[in-house]
Enzyme design. Sequence first.
Site, mmCIF file in Angstrom:
data_model
loop_
_atom_site.group_PDB
_atom_site.id
_atom_site.type_symbol
_atom_site.label_atom_id
_atom_site.label_comp_id
_atom_site.label_asym_id
_atom_site.label_seq_id
_atom_site.Cartn_x
_atom_site.Cartn_y
_atom_site.Cartn_z
ATOM 1 N N LYS A 109 1.069 -1.548 -0.306
ATOM 2 C CA LYS A 109 0.081 -0.292 -0.059
ATOM 3 C C LYS A 109 0.788 1.128 0.419
ATOM 4 C CE LYS A 109 -4.398 1.914 0.635
ATOM 5 N NZ LYS A 109 -5.489 1.191 -0.055
ATOM 6 N N ASP A 114 -5.198 -3.601 -0.896
ATOM 7 C CA ASP A 114 -6.837 -3.846 -1.066
ATOM 8 C C ASP A 114 -7.321 -4.035 -2.281
ATOM 9 O OD1 ASP A 114 -5.842 -1.541 -2.086
ATOM 10 O OD2 ASP A 114 -6.995 0.385 -0.491
ATOM 11 N N ASP A 117 -0.051 -11.917 6.553
ATOM 12 C CA ASP A 117 -1.152 -13.049 7.676
ATOM 13 C C ASP A 117 -2.743 -12.432 7.350
ATOM 14 O OD1 ASP A 117 -1.799 -14.184 9.913
ATOM 15 O OD2 ASP A 117 -1.386 -11.954 11.459
ATOM 16 N N ASP A 156 -5.038 -15.872 5.180
ATOM 17 C CA ASP A 156 -5.962 -16.351 5.944
ATOM 18 C C ASP A 156 -7.354 -15.906 5.142
ATOM 19 O OD1 ASP A 156 -4.363 -16.586 8.037
ATOM 20 O OD2 ASP A 156 -5.913 -15.813 9.414
#
Length: 332
Positions: free
Chosen positions: A173, A205, A229, A233
């Site tokens: 980002k 994003d 992380d 997931d």
Amino acid sequence: MSHDIAVIEGDGIGQEVVPAAIEVLEALEVDFEFVEGEAGDAVREATGEALPAETYELVADADATLFGAAGDTAADVILPLREAVDSFVNVRPAKAYPGVDALRPETDVVFLRENTEGVYAGHEDRLSDDLSTLTRVVTSSASRELAEYACEFVADGRGPAGDSEEGFTVAHKSNVMRETDGRFREAVLAVAEERGVDVDEELMDAFATKLPLDPSQYGVVVCPNLAGDVLSDLAAGLVGGLGLLPSANVGHDNALFEPVHGTAPDIAGEGIANPTAAVLSAAMLLEYLGHVEEGQRVRTAVESVLSEGPRTGDLGGDATTEEVTAAIVDRL
Ligand code: NAI
Ligand code: MG
């Protein structure tokens, strides 16, 4: 040559799935010396310490470690253990297998997550009743090291191919976090250019939207710590269950392998945990130690069992951990 493997079952189903993985490793013609160490909630209750110094030393001195899971003490155990193996990259594959009900059956991605810095470097302060701050740490050296690992990973053909056949995707980002993710981005792009590796860039994003919509376009994805992380997931959610996901914490001269899942207190002690994530972690351990063919044999056996059964309850079956493990060993 024999390999010294530290084995830490930990708590809950760690005590069920790690023995399953060891059983699979012992069925191969590879010489291992397994040494057990203790860590987790039960050890803290007994001794006051979740990670005894002997266990830390055992892991630091081993050729590699197989870890199950720890309960409430997970952070007190796994963060120092990642440090014990000097891990700079967390390798997290998320692959959907035939025979398993997955949201996105075409998913086959491997996340390479920076494992030492970012917002997890620990510089967090409560400054007043109203204000807390967190200092994010990004170094060019750690970012370069991750990128070098990623370049070797794709050059060795170890990752699945997305749209970028011989390269990888980097998610960041840097349009907002110009200094920190900006530095990360620059370092990764510079290493890739030096090595002649193609890189696709995604803002993290936007990536979080695009991945579930069309996972097939991605193969190897390189991320800063927190982004890796969360995004890995997210990918785990696409492939149908925590019981399937292995991971590796790789350092310069040592590594620790662990299923992504925790201690599963809701099913612990019943002998019905899915051993797949732990067994696939053992396959990653084999590959790390240079036993690529044996690693592949384990993967093929696991895939065959996932597609034909027997299956544990989390995958809609009614087999026990032992039955699934025996079936994997049988197909080796
Ligand atoms: P969890 O992964 O233990 O369980 C979440 C759900 O997935 C449960 O319904 C569980 O039964 C199921 N599940 C997980 N692994 C499975 C397997 N191999 N086979 C069948 N079903 C499986 O996560 P949760 O519930 O958030 O955490 C439980 C404990 O584990 C907590 O104390 C947490 O701190 C710890 N934990 C430890 C980790 C580690 O040691 N690396 C990682 C994640 C959680
Ligand atoms: Mg996580």
